[in-house]
Structures are given as structure tokens and as C-alpha cells.
Write an enzyme that holds these catalytic residues in place. Sequence first.
Site, short mmCIF file in Angstrom:
data_model
loop_
_atom_site.label_atom_id
_atom_site.label_comp_id
_atom_site.label_asym_id
_atom_site.label_seq_id
_atom_site.Cartn_x
_atom_site.Cartn_y
_atom_site.Cartn_z
N CYS A 98 -6.07 -6.15 -3.96
CA CYS A 98 -6.80 -6.47 -2.88
C CYS A 98 -8.51 -5.93 -3.26
O CYS A 98 -8.83 -4.91 -3.63
CB CYS A 98 -6.66 -5.71 -1.57
SG CYS A 98 -4.83 -5.71 -1.09
N CYS A 116 -9.92 -2.83 -1.81
CA CYS A 116 -9.23 -1.45 -1.60
C CYS A 116 -10.22 -0.47 -1.70
O CYS A 116 -10.90 0.04 -2.76
CB CYS A 116 -8.23 -1.93 -2.92
SG CYS A 116 -7.43 -0.12 -2.99
N GLY A 160 -2.05 2.80 -3.09
CA GLY A 160 -1.31 1.95 -3.75
C GLY A 160 -0.18 1.31 -3.05
O GLY A 160 -0.13 1.47 -1.86
N SER A 166 0.94 -4.44 5.93
CA SER A 166 -0.50 -4.94 5.96
C SER A 166 -0.59 -6.44 6.01
O SER A 166 0.06 -6.93 4.86
CB SER A 166 -1.10 -4.69 4.71
OG SER A 166 -0.99 -2.75 4.81
N LEU A 219 -13.94 -0.97 4.73
CA LEU A 219 -14.76 -0.06 4.11
C LEU A 219 -15.54 -0.56 2.93
O LEU A 219 -14.95 -1.10 2.01
CB LEU A 219 -14.07 1.44 3.68
CG LEU A 219 -13.44 2.12 4.77
CD1 LEU A 219 -12.52 3.14 4.42
CD2 LEU A 219 -14.52 2.76 6.04
N CYS A 234 -7.78 10.39 14.20
CA CYS A 234 -8.94 11.10 14.16
C CYS A 234 -10.16 10.48 14.32
O CYS A 234 -11.26 10.98 14.63
CB CYS A 234 -8.77 12.11 12.94
SG CYS A 234 -8.66 10.90 11.32
N ASP A 294 -7.59 10.97 3.31
CA ASP A 294 -7.27 9.80 2.34
C ASP A 294 -8.49 9.40 1.97
O ASP A 294 -8.52 8.91 1.03
CB ASP A 294 -6.36 9.02 3.12
CG ASP A 294 -5.82 7.55 2.25
OD1 ASP A 294 -5.56 7.94 1.16
OD2 ASP A 294 -5.48 6.69 2.76
N CYS A 335 -16.77 7.41 22.41
CA CYS A 335 -16.88 7.21 21.15
C CYS A 335 -16.88 8.18 20.21
O CYS A 335 -16.24 7.91 19.14
CB CYS A 335 -18.53 6.53 20.95
SG CYS A 335 -18.83 5.90 19.25
#
Length: 372
Positions: free
Chosen positions: A19, A22, A66, A122, A195, A255, A277, A326
Site C-alpha cells: 500500500c 503504509c 504487515g 481493510s 498518515l 485513544c 503502533d 475533540c
Amino acid sequence: MPPMSVLIKPASGSCNMKCEYCFYCDEQNKRAVASFGIMNEHTLRNVMRKTILHADGMCSIAFQGGEPTLAGIGFFHKVIEYGKYFNRKHIRIEYALQTNGLNINDEWCRFFKENNFLIGLSVDGTQDIHDKYRHTGSGKPTFEMVQKAAEMLDKYKVDYNILTVVHKEVADRIDEIYRFYKNKGWHYQQYIACLDPLFESPGKYGYSLLPADYGKFLIKLFDLWFSDLQINRQPYIRQFENYIAILFGRMAEACDQRGICGIQYVIEADGSVYPCDFYMLDEYKLGNINNTAISAMDEKRKEIKFIEESLKLTADCKLCEFYGICKGGCQRTRLKTGDALYKNYLCEGYKEFFKECLPRMIQIADRIRKVN
């Protein structure tokens, strides 16, 4: 002792897809050892032993990559075996696995069903949108294989959520995607902001999610969801459900909606442990599950001030009329200002969303209060 939340990467960053956006490929390229291969049984045993015996009440064990299924189904049979063996306190163990779907077959589905795994599949919208960035290493499209995986999960009645990365194309065409998911019967949905590479200025890639685009995306998605809510046919969209919970004074489960980094243990294939992560870099390593006590990892988290750093928001952020709901968003999407404080890169998008949609969220919360 508290409940435990563990995220395991049994195949490190190995993947049968490539991707373009990624985030984990980006992290791998920013540390001394990019990939740690497949987790061996010795490390797996230590993961299950230490986490389950440390936990109190419940233990959440999730697998990601992965592509975690590359560790092989035999690895996951060992997970269940060790889970039962070390569960001497008879706590609740919840298993989850995020997959791209390419390896999913009858054997995997039977395993997931028999062992109550919650699956995150996904999918990035419709076929043309999905295949633009989610393809094999040789560039072949993957949408049809992922769709077959969803059909297989349905066949075996495996519980699963659709996980969609919100990049520019997804944001621009969310109305079309929403209708498509509805027609497919995909009622459990999670949308994850795309991201940009870590430590780079955001917004310069074709897939980059701009603040204005994100705001429009959230408003349109909420409009569609709210319309279906009026006839009790809305899908479960985790982000919106969490905002409603916040209005009730409850803690959001995610979170990024609590505005402060949580206590997590993210474990690489060699046993290295990280606090999140999104920050699996050498400088954030807490220890190794094979030779480091969990209490020592907790002390290391304090030493590097990982959680404390997420509290350093600008005064403008904390004084914002929407801060209460927020909370400044995810630390990973914040940018450091000149005074070593942080402001969310997507802030303007969030503001537009809350200006437009918060009154209706309050209306929903009030309605639920009256019923209860």
C-alpha cells in the site's frame, strides 16, 4: 493489576501487499532493523505468559502487521493453546486480527469462528478507489480478492469490521462509498485518517489528507449516518459512537478521541515492545518481552515521558470551544509548535465538523437520556 491491551506483529512488517501510504513501511525504514521476520514460538510463549498472568479482569490481544496471517495458521493455534494454558486466573481474553484479506480461506474462517476472533478487514471504498493505493508488490489490484474474503467471513458468520483509510479519494467520494458499504451489508465501519510519513511536513503526497478535505468528509459522513439514524438503519461508525459516549461523560474507547496516549504494549516479532503502533522506532523501545519485566517497561515509558508528551497542547487548543469533545486528536497527527507544544494538523477540519454536527450529536445524546 490492570486489564492488558497488547498488539502483536507476528510477521513484523512482512506483507503480501504494498500500500503506497503504509505508515508501518515508513516506520521500518526509520529504524536500524527494518523487519524482524516471523515471531518464533519461544517469544510467543513469553508474550502470552507475561501478558495474561499480568492482566486482571481481561486481556485484549490483537494481531496486526504487515499482514499477520503470514505467520501461518499453526502460529495462531499456538496462540489459543498458550492462552488457555496461562489463563490461570480465568480472565476474559479477547482476540482480534487486522488483515488485508488476501490469505483468508475456509481454514482461516473456521479458526476465527471457533475461537471468537473479531476481524478487521481493510477496504478502501469502491474498487477503483481501493485499487489505486492498495495493490500487490507487482502492482496488481487486490479489491476482488478482498471482496471474496468478506464473502468468506460472511459464509462462516465471523464477526468483522470494515477498516477504511481516509486518504484524499476516500474523503472526496464518501457518499458513494457509504452507499456501496450499505449495499454490501457492511454495517460495522471504522475510518482511519491517512498518515503522512513520520517527521515530514504533511500534505505533499497524492494520497495526503488535507484538513479541509477531512472536515468535509466528516460532515458528509455524519449527514449520511444521521439520516439513517432517523429510521434506525444507521451503521455502527466507531468515531461517531465514541463522540456520543463522550457527551454522556464516558471515556472514549479510542485513544485518539481521549486526547492522551494510553498504556499499550505493541510487540514486534523479535519481542521488542513499544508504547504505540505509530511510534515503533528505536528511540521509543521499552524493552523486550523475552527479558524485560512489564514493570520495567512501564518505568521506561515514564522515563521517555511518552504519555506526558501527549498532554502538551497549545493554549489555543485547550481554550477552543470544542476541546471538551475533540481533546486535540491523536498525537501522531499533531505538529510541534515553536514553544514545544502541539496542535493537530487536522484542526481546521475538526472545527468545521463540530460547528456543523455537534448540535445534532447533543440532540442524539439528549434523546437517549430521555429514553433511559
